[in-house]
Scaffold this motif. Structure first.
Motif, short mmCIF file in Angstrom:
data_model
loop_
_atom_site.label_atom_id
_atom_site.label_comp_id
_atom_site.label_asym_id
_atom_site.label_seq_id
_atom_site.Cartn_x
_atom_site.Cartn_y
_atom_site.Cartn_z
N LEU A 154 -33.33 13.06 -97.52
CA LEU A 154 -32.29 12.19 -96.96
C LEU A 154 -32.82 11.29 -95.87
CD1 LEU A 154 -29.22 14.53 -96.78
CD2 LEU A 154 -29.50 12.53 -98.20
N ILE A 156 -35.43 16.63 -88.65
CA ILE A 156 -34.48 17.72 -88.88
C ILE A 156 -35.04 18.73 -89.87
CG2 ILE A 156 -32.20 18.28 -89.77
CD1 ILE A 156 -32.21 17.14 -87.02
N VAL A 158 -33.92 7.93 -90.67
CA VAL A 158 -33.60 7.84 -89.24
C VAL A 158 -34.61 8.70 -88.52
CG1 VAL A 158 -31.82 8.25 -87.51
CG2 VAL A 158 -31.19 7.58 -89.82
N VAL A 209 -33.41 9.83 -82.79
CA VAL A 209 -32.70 11.06 -82.45
C VAL A 209 -32.93 11.42 -81.00
CG1 VAL A 209 -32.50 13.50 -82.95
CG2 VAL A 209 -32.81 11.91 -84.80
N TYR A 225 -25.83 11.86 -75.57
CA TYR A 225 -25.63 13.28 -75.81
C TYR A 225 -26.28 14.16 -74.77
CZ TYR A 225 -23.63 12.14 -80.32
OH TYR A 225 -22.84 11.67 -81.30
N VAL A 263 -25.84 16.08 -91.33
CA VAL A 263 -27.05 15.26 -91.51
C VAL A 263 -26.81 14.22 -92.59
CG1 VAL A 263 -29.43 15.33 -92.27
CG2 VAL A 263 -28.59 17.01 -90.64
N GLY A 316 -24.80 11.48 -91.18
CA GLY A 316 -25.59 10.64 -90.31
C GLY A 316 -26.52 9.74 -91.10
N SER A 317 -27.05 10.28 -92.17
CA SER A 317 -27.95 9.49 -92.99
C SER A 317 -27.21 8.37 -93.70
CB SER A 317 -28.61 10.41 -94.00
OG SER A 317 -29.06 9.68 -95.12
N ARG A 318 -26.04 8.64 -94.10
CA ARG A 318 -25.26 7.66 -94.82
C ARG A 318 -24.93 6.46 -93.95
NH1 ARG A 318 -21.92 4.50 -95.38
NH2 ARG A 318 -20.21 4.28 -96.87
N MET A 367 -26.57 5.81 -91.24
CA MET A 367 -27.83 5.48 -90.58
C MET A 367 -27.72 5.54 -89.08
SD MET A 367 -29.32 2.54 -93.00
CE MET A 367 -27.81 1.64 -92.98
N GLN A 368 -27.15 6.61 -88.64
CA GLN A 368 -27.11 6.80 -87.20
C GLN A 368 -27.72 8.13 -86.87
OE1 GLN A 368 -23.00 6.47 -86.50
NE2 GLN A 368 -23.08 4.29 -85.93
N PRO A 369 -28.28 8.26 -85.70
CA PRO A 369 -28.89 9.53 -85.34
C PRO A 369 -27.89 10.63 -84.99
CG PRO A 369 -29.03 8.02 -83.50
CD PRO A 369 -28.43 7.24 -84.62
N ASP A 370 -26.63 10.26 -84.94
CA ASP A 370 -25.66 11.24 -84.44
C ASP A 370 -25.59 12.48 -85.31
OD1 ASP A 370 -23.21 8.79 -83.27
OD2 ASP A 370 -25.28 9.25 -82.72
N GLN A 422 -27.94 13.90 -86.95
CA GLN A 422 -29.07 14.79 -86.66
C GLN A 422 -28.90 15.45 -85.32
OE1 GLN A 422 -32.82 13.00 -87.45
NE2 GLN A 422 -32.01 11.74 -89.11
N VAL A 423 -28.37 14.67 -84.40
CA VAL A 423 -28.13 15.26 -83.08
C VAL A 423 -27.19 16.43 -83.20
CG1 VAL A 423 -27.03 14.84 -80.88
CG2 VAL A 423 -28.62 13.17 -81.80
#
Lengths: 205, 630, 77
Positions: A46, A51, A123, A128, A136, C24, C27-29, C31-34, C36-37
C-alpha cells in the motif's frame, strides 16, 4: 503490485482463520505471527514501508514474543489441549460468525457507497515523522504516558506477594518465583486444571 | 364585664392541662380543688356575665368577642370568636352550674378510684369543649367543640378501660356519633360552598336572602345538620349508643349524657333556626324524629332492669320532646325543657349514683328495694326528680316545660293533633316508667344491704338540684297559672316566638289538664303493677305476646340487632375476605413486577467476560446498522 | 467465543491489527500520513494493553488455577 496485495491478503485471511480454530495455544500463536507478517506485506504494497517495518518489529517482534513467553511460562501441557477440545465445539462459531458477517456486510455497504479510487503512491516515513511531531505531538506524549502506565501497572500486577524482592519487569518476578518453587509453574500438569474444571458454568451463548 | 367571656371556656381548659400534666403527682384534695374549682370559677364568671348582660344588654342583645383569626385562606377567615346572646347565655349558665354541682359530687363519688385526676381532667376538658361549642361564633369553632365533647364522651365512657365491655361501649358511642358528625360535616361543606361563610350570624343573614323558602339546598342543609344533631343527641336512628354509654361513671352519665352533650344537637338546631324556618320540610323531619324517638324510648324504658339504662332511655325520650318542640317552631319551649331537664335528669343520675354506691355498685333495680328509710336524701331527691320528669302538675319544673311543649305541639302552625296526642301518650309512658323505677328501688322489701351512706359532697348537690327541679319551672308559666313569661321574653331576644296556628278544640288549659291526667294514670298503673301487685306485671310478661313485646322493647326495638346485621356483619365479612388485602395487591404487585424485571436483567450479569464481549459486539452491530439505515 | 484467556487476548490482537490495517489503507487512499500515524498509536496502545493484559492473565491463573474466562465470575448477579 496488485497481485502482491491479493496474495498477501489471502495469506493473512487464511492464517487468521487457522489461528482461530487451533486448539493448541502455541500453534495458534504461530499462525498469528504468520498473519501479522502477511499484513506487513500488505502495508508495504500500500505504500507504507515504515509501517510495515514497525508492524514486524513491534507487533510480531515484541508483542507476539511476549505472548509466547507467557504461554511457555504457563506450561499448560496436554491437559490444556484436551480442555480446549472439550470447550471448542463447531457450533460455537455460529454466533460470532453471524455477527462478523453482519459487520462485514455493513462495512462493504459503506465502502461501496463511497467512491473508490486506487492509488499506490507511497507515503514515506518522512511525512509520517513530520506529522507525528507536528499536529500529533500531543498523541505522542499521551502514548508515552500510556506506556509508562502500562509498565507500572504490569509491574505491580506481576509483583504478586512480593515474596522475593523484585524490580524491573514482571518477567523477573516470575523467574524468581519459579526459583522459589512457586505453584504456578507446576500448574497444568497435576494440580489445579482438573479441579478447576468441576465448577465451570456451561456455555452461555 | 362581658369582656371576661373568654374565661368561661378557658378556665376549665387550663385546669385540664394542669391535671393532665401534673395530675398523677397531686394529692386527691388538690386535684379536687383544681378540677371543681375551675368549674366553679367558670360558673361564677358566667353568673357575673349574665348579670351584666341582663342589667345592661348590649345592642341587639348580642355580644361578640373576637380573640384572633384562626384560619386565613382567601375568602375563608374563621375567627376564634365568642357570641353571647340569650340562647348561649342560658345554655352556658345551665351547663356551668350543673357541671359545678356534678363535679363537686364526683369529688366524693370517685374518691376511691385510681384515675381520680384523669377523671377530672377529662371532665374539665369536656366542659371547656362544651362551652366552646355553645359560644362559638362560627360553625367551625362550634364543630371544634362538637368533636371535643365527642372525644371526651369516648374517653369517659371507656374510663374503666381495663374492662373490654367499657371499651366496646365507648367505641360504639364514638362510631355512631361519628355517623352523625359526617352528616354534619357534609352539611357544613354545603353551607360554605353556597353561602361562602361559616360565621353563624352572617350565614343566617345570607341564607334568608338567597334561599327562599323551601329550596332544595336549604332542606338538604337542614337535613344534614339534623343528621349531626341526631347523632350527638341520641335520637332515632342513632340512639343506640346512649344506653350502652351508661358503662361510664355515674357523674359522667349525669353530666354528659343527661344534661349537656346530648343537648348539643338541640342547641345546633336552635342556633340555626333561620335555616330551619327556610326549610319547612327539614323542620318537620325534626319534629317527626322527636316524636318517634319519644315514644320508642319511653317504651324501651319500661322494660329495663338496670337503673341507669332506664334513665338513659328517659333522656333519649326527653330530648325527643325537645326535638319535637324545635320541629314545631317552639324554640323557647325546647330550651325551657332543656333547662328543667338538665336539672332533674342530673339530679336523677346523681341520686341513682348514691343508691348504686350504697349498694356496692348494684345496678339491677329488681335487686333493690325499701331504700326509702335507709337513704332518705336519695329517696326524697329522687322522688322530686322523678316527679319533675314525669310532670307532677303545678309544683314541678318538668310539668311547666313539658306542658308548654305539648301545647305548642298542638297550637303551633306546624303542629297537629296527632303530635299532641302522641306527646301526651309520652307523658303517660314517662310517668309509668319513672314511678316503676321509684317503687322498685325505694319501696317494697329491702333486698340488698346498704353499706355506704353519702357524704356531704354528694348530698348537697342533689339537694340543690332538687330545689331547682321545683323552682326552675316558675320562670315561665301558662296564662292561667300565673302568666309568667320571663323566660320566653328573655329568649325571644334571640329566638323568634312560635308561629301560632289555628287553635280550636282544646285550649291550653285543657291541654295542661290532659297532661296532668296522663300523669295520674301513669302513676296509678305504676303503683298497681309495681307496688301493689307485682305478680300482675309478671303475668303480663309471661304470656307469649307480652314476652315478645317485652324483649323487643328491651332490646331497643331491635335496632342494635338491625345495625349489626346491616352494617357490622358486612364490614367484618369484607374485612375477612380482604385479609390478603387485594387493594394492597396493587402495590405489592408493582413491587413484584419490578422484582421480576430485576431477575430478568440479572441474568445478563453473569460476570463472565465472554458474555460481556458478545454484548459489546452485538451492540456495535446494532449501532452500525442504525447508522447505516437511518 | 473461546474460553481460554490467552486465545481471547490473541483475538484482541487480531482485531487491533485489523483496525490498524483499515487506518493505513485509508491513509494511503487519501495519501496522507494520518493513517500511519494512527497506526503507530494503535501499536503503542496494543503493546501497553498486552503487557497489562498478560499480567492480569497470570494473576488470574494464580488465583483460579485455570485459564477459563468463566471462572472469574465473582461479579455475577
Amino acid at each position: 503490485m496488485p497481485s502482491l496485495f491479493y496474495m498477501a491478503a489471502a495469506i493473512a485471511v487464511f492464517s487468521t482463520l487457522m489461528m482461530l480454530t487451533r486448539l493448541n495455544a502455541v500453534h495458534a500463536l504461530l499462525y498469528l505471527i504468520v498473519s501479522l507478517l502477511a499484513v506487513a506485506v500488505v502495508f508495504y504494497s500500500l505504500g507504507a514501508p515504515f509501517i510495515a517495518a514497525l508492524e514486524i518489529i513491534i507487533y510480531a517482534g515484541a508483542i507476539m514474543v511476549l505472548f509466547v513467553f507467557v504461554v511457555m511460562l504457563l506450561n499448560l501441557g496436554e491437559r490444556a489441549t484436551e480442555l480446549e477440545r472439550s470447550w471448542v465445539r463447531p457450533r460455537m462459531y455460529v454466533g460470532p460468525a453471524i455477527l462478523a458477517a453482519l459487520l462485514l456486510a455493513e462495512m462493504v455497504i459503506m465502502l461501496l457507497q463511497t467512491h473508490v479510487a486506487a492509488h499506490s503512491i507511497a507515503v514515506g516515513p518522512k511525512e509520517v515523522g513530520t506529522a507525528l511531531y507536528g499536529p500529533y505531538l500531543i498523541g505522542v506524549e499521551l502514548a508515552s504516558m500510556l506506556l509508562l502506565g502500562a509498565l507500572v501497572g504490569a509491574y505491580h500486577l506481576g509483583a504478586g506477594k512480593r515474596e522475593a524482592p523484585s524490580e524491573g519487569s514482571h518477567a523477573d518476578t516470575y523467574e524468581s518465583r519459579t526459583v522459589a518453587g512457586g505453584d504456578l509453574i507446576r500448574a497444568g500438569t497435576d494440580r489445579t486444571v482438573g479441579a478447576a474444571q468441576s465448577d465451570f458454568h456451561p456455555d452461555v451463548h | 364585664m362581658l369582656k371576661g367571656l373568654w374565661l368561661i371556656p378557658t378556665l376549665p381548659l387550663a385546669s385540664f392541662l394542669v391535671l393532665a400534666i401534673l395530675g398523677p403527682r397531686l394529692a386527691r384534695k388538690a386535684v379536687a380543688i383544681v378540677g371543681v374549682g375551675s368549674i366553679g370559677l367558670s360558673a361564677l364568671a358566667s353568673l357575673l356575665i349574665a348579670g351584666s348582660f341582663l342589667a345592661s344588654p348590649p345592642p341587639g342583645y348580642a355580644y361578640i368577642q373576637t380573640l384572633w383569626t384562626w384560619i386565613d385562606v382567601g375568602s375563608f377567615q374563621p375567627r376564634i370568636a365568642f357570641y353571647l346572646d340569650a340562647l348561649s347565655l342560658l345554655m352556658i349558665l345551665v351547663v356551668t352550674f350543673v357541671s359545678l354541682l356534678i363535679h363537686w359530687y364526683s369529688a366524693e363519688f370517685m374518691l376511691d378510684d385510681e384515675g381520680y385526676s384523669r377523671f377530672f381532667a377529662y371532665m374539665n376538658l369536656f366542659v371547656a369543649s362544651m362551652v366552646t361549642l355553645l359560644l362559638g361564633n362560627n360553625l367551625l369553632l362550634l364543630f371544634l367543640g362538637w368533636e371535643g365533647v365527642g372525644l371526651c364522651s369516648y374517653l369517659l365512657i371507656g374510663f374503666w378501660y381495663t374492662d373490654p365491655v367499657n371499651g366496646l361501649a365507648a367505641r360504639k358511642a364514638f362510631i355512631v356519633t361519628r355517623v352523625g358528625d359526617t352528616a354534619l360535616i357534609v352539611g357544613l361543606f354545603l353551607l360554605f360552598t353556597h353561602l361562602h361563610t361559616l360565621d353563624i350570624q352572617e350565614l343566617m343573614r345570607r341564607a334568608s336572602q338567597e334561599w327562599s323558602g323551601g329550596t332544595t339546598l336549604a332542606v338538604a342543609a337542614g337535613l344534614l345538620l339534623l343528621g349531626g344533631a341526631v347523632g350527638k343527641s341520641a335520637q332515632l336512628p342513632l340512639q343506640t349508643w346512649l344506653p350502652d354509654a351508661m358503662a361510664g361513671p355515674t357523674p359522667t352519665s349525669a353530666l354528659i349524657h343527661a344534661a349537656t352533650m346530648v343537648t348539643a344537637g338541640v342547641y345546633l338546631i336552635a342556633r340555626l333556626h333561620v335555616l330551619y324556618s327556610l326549610a319547612p320540610v327539614a323542620q318537620e323531619a325534626v319534629a317527626i324524629v322527636g316524636i318517634a324517638t319519644l315514644i320508642l324510648a319511653g317504651l324501651s324504658a319500661l322494660t329495663q332492669w338496670d337503673i341507669k339504662r332506664v334513665l338513659a332511655y328517659s333522656t333519649i325520650s326527653q330530648i325527643g320532646y325537645m326535638f319535637l318542640a324545635l320541629g314545631v317552631g317552639a324554640w323557647s319551649a325546647a330550651l325551657f325543657h332543656f333547662m328543667t331537664h338538665a336539672f332533674f335528669k342530673a339530679l336523677l343520675f346523681l341520686s341513682a349514683g348514691i343508691v348504686t354506691n350504697a349498694l356496692h355498685n348494684e345496678h339491677n333495680m329488681f335487686k333493690m328495694g325499701g331504700l326509702r328509710k335507709k337513704l332518705p336524701v336519695a329517696f326524697w331527691t329522687f322522688l322530686i326528680g322523678g316527679c319533675s320528669l314525669a310532670g307532677l302538675p303545678l309544683i314541678t319544673a318538668g310539668f311547666y316545660s313539658k306542658g308548654r311543649i305539648i301545647w305548642e305541639a298542638r297550637a303551633a302552625a306546624s303542629g297537629s293533633t296527632a303530635l299532641w296526642v302522641l306527646s301526651i301518650v309520652g307523658v303517660l309512658l314517662t310517668s309509668l316508667y319513672t314511678f316503676r323505677l321509684i317503687f322498685l328501688v325505694f319501696f317494697g322489701d329491702a333486698k340488698s344491704r346498704v353499706s355506704r351512706k353519702p357524704g356531704y359532697a354528694m348530698k348537697v348537690p342533689v339537694i340543690v338540684l332538687g330545689v331547682l327541679s321545683i323552682l326552675g319551672g316558675f320562670v315561665d308559666t301558662p296564662w292561667f297559672l300565673g302568666n309568667v313569661h320571663r323566660f320566653s321574653d328573655f329568649l325571644q331576644t334571640s329566638l323568634p316566638p312560635p308561629v301560632e296556628g289555628q287553635i280550636h278544640g282544646v285550649s291550653e288549659l285543657g291541654s295542661e289538664g290532659f297532661v296532668g291526667l296522663a300523669f295520674v294514670i301513669g302513676l296509678y298503673f305504676s303503683y298497681l303493677f309495681f307496688l301493689r301487685r307485682r305478680n300482675l306485671a309478671q303475668a303480663l310478661t309471661a304470656r307469649p305476646f307480652g314476652k315478645a313485646l317485652h324483649q323487643f322493647w328491651f332490646a331497643d326495638w331491635g335496632m342494635d340487632w338491625l345495625y349489626d346485621k346491616l352494617f357490622v356483619q358486612p364490614i367484618l365479612w369484607f374485612a375477612r375476605v380482604d385479609k390478603q388485602d387485594f387493594i394492597d395487591l396493587l402495590y405489592t404487585g408493582i413491587a413484584r413486577l419490578s422484582e421480576l424485571f430485576y431477575r430478568a436483567v440479572r441474568t445478563t450479569e453473569t460476570g463472565r467476560v465472554r458474555w460481556y464481549a458478545a454484548g459489546i459486539v452485538f451492540g456495535s452491530v446494532v449501532f452500525a446498522a442504525i447508522v447505516l439505515l437511518l | 467465543m473461546r474460553r481460554n484467556l490467552i486465545f481471547i487476548l490473541m483475538s484482541i490482537e487480531v482485531m487491533l491489527n485489523a483496525a490498524g490495517l483499515a487506518f493505513v489503507v485509508a491513509g494511503s487512499r487519501w495519501m496522507q500520513p494520518d493513517g500511519q500515524v494512527m497506526f503507530i498509536f494503535i501499536l503503542a496502545m496494543a503493546a501497553a494493553e498486552v503487557a497489562v493484559g498478560l499480567a492480569l492473565v497470570l494473576r488470574l491463573y494464580h488465583v483460579h488455577g485455570s485459564l477459563d474466562a468463566d471462572a472469574a465470575s465473582e461479579m455475577r448477579g
